[in-house]
Design a protein around this motif. Structure first.
Motif, PDB file in Angstrom:
ATOM      1  N   LYS B   2      36.439  36.272  31.956  1.00  0.00           N
ATOM      2  CA  LYS B   2      37.403  35.251  32.365  1.00  0.00           C
ATOM      3  C   LYS B   2      38.039  34.648  31.112  1.00  0.00           C
ATOM      4  O   LYS B   2      37.434  34.638  30.051  1.00  0.00           O
ATOM      5  N   ILE B   3      39.239  34.151  31.298  1.00  0.00           N
ATOM      6  CA  ILE B   3      39.951  33.595  30.148  1.00  0.00           C
ATOM      7  C   ILE B   3      40.239  32.123  30.420  1.00  0.00           C
ATOM      8  O   ILE B   3      40.733  31.778  31.492  1.00  0.00           O
ATOM      9  N   PRO B   4      39.910  31.258  29.475  1.00  0.00           N
ATOM     10  CA  PRO B   4      40.204  29.834  29.695  1.00  0.00           C
ATOM     11  C   PRO B   4      41.710  29.559  29.622  1.00  0.00           C
ATOM     12  O   PRO B   4      42.384  30.034  28.700  1.00  0.00           O
ATOM     13  N   GLN B   5      42.198  28.851  30.611  1.00  0.00           N
ATOM     14  CA  GLN B   5      43.613  28.503  30.654  1.00  0.00           C
ATOM     15  C   GLN B   5      43.724  26.982  30.641  1.00  0.00           C
ATOM     16  O   GLN B   5      42.971  26.286  31.323  1.00  0.00           O
ATOM     17  N   LEU B   6      44.686  26.457  29.866  1.00  0.00           N
ATOM     18  CA  LEU B   6      44.922  25.014  29.848  1.00  0.00           C
ATOM     19  C   LEU B   6      46.044  24.682  30.828  1.00  0.00           C
ATOM     20  O   LEU B   6      47.035  25.401  30.897  1.00  0.00           O
ATOM     21  N   SER B   7      45.866  23.619  31.610  1.00  0.00           N
ATOM     22  CA  SER B   7      46.943  23.147  32.483  1.00  0.00           C
ATOM     23  C   SER B   7      47.287  21.725  32.098  1.00  0.00           C
ATOM     24  O   SER B   7      46.408  20.930  31.787  1.00  0.00           O
ATOM     25  N   GLU B  91      43.937  42.084  48.875  1.00  0.00           N
ATOM     26  CA  GLU B  91      44.105  41.743  50.292  1.00  0.00           C
ATOM     27  C   GLU B  91      43.009  42.357  51.141  1.00  0.00           C
ATOM     28  O   GLU B  91      42.450  41.690  52.023  1.00  0.00           O
ATOM     29  N   SER B  92      42.689  43.610  50.863  1.00  0.00           N
ATOM     30  CA  SER B  92      41.692  44.274  51.704  1.00  0.00           C
ATOM     31  C   SER B  92      40.318  43.618  51.542  1.00  0.00           C
ATOM     32  O   SER B  92      39.492  43.667  52.434  1.00  0.00           O
ATOM     33  N   ALA B  93      40.100  42.948  50.396  1.00  0.00           N
ATOM     34  CA  ALA B  93      38.824  42.252  50.217  1.00  0.00           C
ATOM     35  C   ALA B  93      38.939  40.774  50.587  1.00  0.00           C
ATOM     36  O   ALA B  93      38.010  40.000  50.350  1.00  0.00           O
ATOM     37  N   SER B  94      40.099  40.396  51.163  1.00  0.00           N
ATOM     38  CA  SER B  94      40.356  38.989  51.558  1.00  0.00           C
ATOM     39  C   SER B  94      40.167  38.016  50.390  1.00  0.00           C
ATOM     40  O   SER B  94      39.604  36.945  50.534  1.00  0.00           O
ATOM     41  N   ILE B  95      40.602  38.441  49.217  1.00  0.00           N
ATOM     42  CA  ILE B  95      40.523  37.553  48.052  1.00  0.00           C
ATOM     43  C   ILE B  95      41.848  36.794  47.958  1.00  0.00           C
ATOM     44  O   ILE B  95      42.925  37.383  47.970  1.00  0.00           O
ATOM     45  N   ASN B  96      41.722  35.471  47.883  1.00  0.00           N
ATOM     46  CA  ASN B  96      42.903  34.621  47.885  1.00  0.00           C
ATOM     47  C   ASN B  96      43.419  34.377  46.467  1.00  0.00           C
ATOM     48  O   ASN B  96      42.643  34.094  45.557  1.00  0.00           O
ATOM     49  N   ILE B  97      44.736  34.497  46.294  1.00  0.00           N
ATOM     50  CA  ILE B  97      45.342  34.203  44.982  1.00  0.00           C
ATOM     51  C   ILE B  97      45.938  32.814  45.009  1.00  0.00           C
ATOM     52  O   ILE B  97      46.758  32.503  45.866  1.00  0.00           O
ATOM     53  N   GLU B  98      45.496  31.968  44.103  1.00  0.00           N
ATOM     54  CA  GLU B  98      46.048  30.609  44.051  1.00  0.00           C
ATOM     55  C   GLU B  98      47.451  30.653  43.432  1.00  0.00           C
ATOM     56  O   GLU B  98      48.384  30.095  43.967  1.00  0.00           O
ATOM     57  N   TYR B  99      47.584  31.347  42.306  1.00  0.00           N
ATOM     58  CA  TYR B  99      48.892  31.602  41.702  1.00  0.00           C
ATOM     59  C   TYR B  99      48.739  32.691  40.666  1.00  0.00           C
ATOM     60  O   TYR B  99      47.607  33.038  40.275  1.00  0.00           O
ATOM     61  N   MET B 100      49.851  33.277  40.263  1.00  0.00           N
ATOM     62  CA  MET B 100      49.781  34.307  39.222  1.00  0.00           C
ATOM     63  C   MET B 100      51.053  34.325  38.395  1.00  0.00           C
ATOM     64  O   MET B 100      52.090  33.809  38.810  1.00  0.00           O
ATOM     65  N   PHE B 117      42.154  32.707  40.675  1.00  0.00           N
ATOM     66  CA  PHE B 117      41.455  32.871  41.952  1.00  0.00           C
ATOM     67  C   PHE B 117      40.628  31.628  42.238  1.00  0.00           C
ATOM     68  O   PHE B 117      40.188  30.944  41.314  1.00  0.00           O
ATOM     69  N   ASP B 118      40.379  31.389  43.525  1.00  0.00           N
ATOM     70  CA  ASP B 118      39.454  30.315  43.873  1.00  0.00           C
ATOM     71  C   ASP B 118      38.059  30.675  43.388  1.00  0.00           C
ATOM     72  O   ASP B 118      37.315  29.845  42.895  1.00  0.00           O
ATOM     73  N   ASP B 119      37.723  31.953  43.563  1.00  0.00           N
ATOM     74  CA  ASP B 119      36.399  32.417  43.166  1.00  0.00           C
ATOM     75  C   ASP B 119      36.575  33.604  42.221  1.00  0.00           C
ATOM     76  O   ASP B 119      36.581  34.761  42.639  1.00  0.00           O
ATOM     77  N   PRO B 120      36.760  33.309  40.919  1.00  0.00           N
ATOM     78  CA  PRO B 120      37.069  34.391  39.981  1.00  0.00           C
ATOM     79  C   PRO B 120      35.966  35.452  39.897  1.00  0.00           C
ATOM     80  O   PRO B 120      36.262  36.639  39.711  1.00  0.00           O
ATOM     81  N   ASP B 121      34.709  35.050  40.061  1.00  0.00           N
ATOM     82  CA  ASP B 121      33.621  36.030  39.935  1.00  0.00           C
ATOM     83  C   ASP B 121      33.667  37.064  41.053  1.00  0.00           C
ATOM     84  O   ASP B 121      33.497  38.263  40.808  1.00  0.00           O
ATOM     85  N   ALA B 122      33.921  36.597  42.279  1.00  0.00           N
ATOM     86  CA  ALA B 122      34.027  37.519  43.412  1.00  0.00           C
ATOM     87  C   ALA B 122      35.199  38.464  43.186  1.00  0.00           C
ATOM     88  O   ALA B 122      35.103  39.675  43.401  1.00  0.00           O
ATOM     89  N   ALA B 123      36.328  37.919  42.710  1.00  0.00           N
ATOM     90  CA  ALA B 123      37.513  38.734  42.474  1.00  0.00           C
ATOM     91  C   ALA B 123      37.241  39.788  41.400  1.00  0.00           C
ATOM     92  O   ALA B 123      37.616  40.964  41.544  1.00  0.00           O
ATOM     93  N   LEU B 124      36.551  39.368  40.337  1.00  0.00           N
ATOM     94  CA  LEU B 124      36.238  40.306  39.253  1.00  0.00           C
ATOM     95  C   LEU B 124      35.416  41.488  39.755  1.00  0.00           C
ATOM     96  O   LEU B 124      35.709  42.646  39.431  1.00  0.00           O
ATOM     97  N   ALA B 125      34.426  41.183  40.580  1.00  0.00           N
ATOM     98  CA  ALA B 125      33.555  42.239  41.092  1.00  0.00           C
ATOM     99  C   ALA B 125      34.355  43.258  41.900  1.00  0.00           C
ATOM    100  O   ALA B 125      34.212  44.474  41.714  1.00  0.00           O
ATOM    101  N   ILE B 126      35.215  42.750  42.779  1.00  0.00           N
ATOM    102  CA  ILE B 126      36.031  43.622  43.623  1.00  0.00           C
ATOM    103  C   ILE B 126      36.949  44.497  42.773  1.00  0.00           C
ATOM    104  O   ILE B 126      37.047  45.712  42.958  1.00  0.00           O
ATOM    105  N   LEU B 127      37.611  43.850  41.795  1.00  0.00           N
ATOM    106  CA  LEU B 127      38.600  44.571  40.989  1.00  0.00           C
ATOM    107  C   LEU B 127      37.949  45.652  40.122  1.00  0.00           C
ATOM    108  O   LEU B 127      38.472  46.747  39.982  1.00  0.00           O
TER     109      LEU B 127
END
Ligand code: ZN
Lengths: 458, 146
Positions: B2-7, B91-100, B117-127
């Protein structure tokens, strides 16, 4: 305007307070006079006060003459309506001590109020006034659980401000012990509270919030301090703020009210039933008037409180316009005290805004923001009338803990603020989130209102 | 991974965007990539920089509200259908994108996108399972100019 009406039962034992601590005790039988006895006493004291003011204070003699009233015209309490009002400006015009009713040599103390604008004003006390003041503070402190044997931490300024010395004398009169910490140096306050283990905290509510924050920052959970209860006064606060402070420290917080022009703290305070602050009517005659017409408001309605001192020797004051908006409840209180109860001050006549015909106080906006954000945020209310309708914009500084990188959450926050303000005030406003520390602050106090309708009229 | 992002929270008025960029420039911090989301009323500026801890201090010191969130950078094959495959896998894994937003990163024939992602770890595993190349923070920081 919806007010918080508390149920008529005593505070349930909570935090570190037991049922024994919360027992209702009354210091003086004078707090429980029947209406009839009280009014007879008030009338006798009012006549005396008017006579002394007329004879000894040139300002009042001139004023009463202009109004065509003499001391003998006060035959019933209703005749109060014939007397002239006193305002802060009258005190300024008689700067520094032009309203004295005793020779200067008879004074025992002078206090003052800073006043946010213009010259300060001074108030004076004789020895008897100081004794009365101590007894009045002792009464409300006793009503709010203070007993001999308690250790009381006073974090009010000891100086011209009436808070420190007034409460100090009251606590001494009760027979409790004092840590005269005074205000400032908050980390030191935390150390004192922790090491000496005071039972009671006396300060302004906002300073209590500050103490809780500093304690937490120093690694001391405020709820682990031995404090059991607190008496807060000196500034307006909200019911939400009370809940917040009580939770943080695990204490019961009592509200009290006073102003230096009348005596200082000791004008009124809460009993354990906490359904308003009992005004000490044997010493102060209270009226609640419409700030525009100066006529009495209907029973129980909000209006400006007006006080007449009944026993002050050094500086009697007739019908002082406090600018504080509150309302009176004359229904009997379960504690047995008969003094009429005033609600917490919901605003100042100076800050009252009339928005599309509705009275709105900045304190209501603050209450709404507290409900959303949990702690008092910085905000600014801007009112304008670009066309024929008033428009209100509330600018709220965003706090780091509320900021999210998700747009949806930010918009949800804004909507929540929007809804709460509408539900508290009944008025629709535009909410703007702004960056921290961008709203101007004046000498520590934030400016809350900019009313552009005024400049448009000029 | 994961990469830290500043907002940063920004009020929507002229000059608001320039200020944080100037603060970072003065501190010698290079902005690797950024994206701005705004409404009529306020905006959120998202930044990826190498020395994000110092950048956060600099920005906070200049009075900004800053938060740090983890985002994921994914390589997207630079050919028609590259992006669609990525979206379909999520989409097929029902992973939600907050923004990109697109990432100014290039290695061989591949581009990259940054996704919150709301849940970056779950998304990472799927990808990873689906065979997508996740760009590590070291790669991001090292392969970028500056
Ligand atoms: Zn009572």
């Amino acid at each position: 305007m919806a007010g918080v009406r508390l149920a008529a039962r005593p505070v349930a034992p909570h935090g570190k307070l037991t049922a024994f601590d919360l027992e209702n005790r009354i210091l003086s039988p004078d707090e429980c006079l029947s209406r009839c006895e009280l009014e007879a006493l008030q009338l006798a004291r009012l006549r005396q006060t008017v006579a002394r003011a007329y004879e000894r204070v040139p300002h009042y003699r001139d004023c009463l003459r202009r109004h065509g009233v003499g001391p003998d015209d006060v035959r019933s309490l209703n005749d109060i309506a014939r007397l002239p009002f006193t305002t802060k400006d009258d005190l300024r015009d008689n700067y520094p001590l032009g309203m004295l009713a005793v020779p200067r040599e008879n004074l025992a103390r002078v206090h003052g109020s800073s006043g946010t604008t213009g010259k300060p004003t001074f108030v004076a006390y004789t020895r008897t006034d100081l004794d009365t003041w101590a007894r009045l503070c002792a009464r409300f402190l006793t009503a709010g659980c203070l007993r001999p044997g308690h250790l009381v931490h006073i974090a009010f300024g000891y100086g011209l401000f009436t808070g420190g010395f007034g409460l100090h004398a009251g606590v001494e009169h009760v027979g409790a012990a004092i840590v005269p910490a005074a205000s400032g140096n908050t980390p030191r306050q935390v150390t004192l509270l922790h090491d000496l283990g005071a039972d009671v905290l006396i300060c302004t509510p906002s300073y209590a919030v500050n103490i809780a924050e500093v304690a937490a920052a120093e690694g001391i959970e405020p709820s682990e301090l031995p404090l059991k209860f607190a008496h807060f006064g000196g500034e307006p606060w909200t019911e939400d703020m009370r809940a917040q402070i009580e939770q943080a420290f695990g204490i019961v917080a009592f509200d009290n009210y006073g102003l230096s022009e009348i005596i200082g703290p000791g004008v009124s305070g809460e009993c354990v039933y906490r359904c308003g602050m009992h005004i000490q009517e044997d010493h102060f005659l209270v009226e609640c008037v419409d700030p525009d017409t100066l006529e009495p408001v209907a029973e129980g309605d909000y209006g400006e409180l007006v006080f007449t001192t009944l026993t002050k020797e050094a500086m009697p004051i007739l019908r002082y316009r406090t600018r504080d908006i509150s309302r009176l409840d004359r229904s009997p209180c379960a504690c047995g005290r008969t003094g009429v109860r005033m609600s917490r001050v919901v605003g100042r006549t100076d800050d009252m805004l009339i928005i599309r015909g509705v009275n709105v106080f900045p304190s209501q906006i603050e209450e709404a923001l507290l409900r959303v954000e949990g702690t008092a945020p910085q905000y600014l209310i801007e009112v304008d009338r670009p066309g024929s309708l008033d428009e209100v914009t509330v600018r709220v500084e965003i706090r780091p803990q509320d900021f999210s990188d998700k747009m949806s959450q930010m918009q949800a926050l804004r909507d929540r603020i929007d809804r709460e303000i509408h539900s508290v005030t009944g008025v629709r406003v535009t909410v703007e989130l702004v960056e921290p520390l961008t709203l101007e602050r004046y000498a520590g106090k934030a400016r809350r209102v900019i009313d552009r309708r005024v400049t448009r009229l000029q | 991974m994961k990469i830290p992002q500043l907002s940063l929270f920004l009020e929507n008025r002229p000059g608001q965007l320039g200020h944080p960029c100037r603060e970072l420039a003065n501190a010698g911090i290079n902005i690797l990539t950024l994206s701005l989301a705004d409404t009529q009323q306020f905006g959120i500026l998202r930044l990826i920089v190498r020395d994000w801890k110092r950048a956060k201090e600099v920005l906070e010191g200049a009075g900004h509200v800053v938060n740090v969130t983890d985002v994921v950078a994914i390589e997207v094959p630079d050919r028609p259908g590259g992006m669609a495959e990525l979206m379909e896998a999520l989409e097929s894994a029902s992973i939600n994108i907050e923004y990109m937003y697109a990432f100014n990163y290039r290695r061989g024939n591949d581009a990259a996108v940054v996704i919150r992602f709301d849940d970056p770890d779950a998304a990472l595993a799927i990808l990873q399972k689906a065979g997508f190349k996740i760009v590590s923070s070291t790669e991001v920081f090292d392969n970028m100019a500056g």
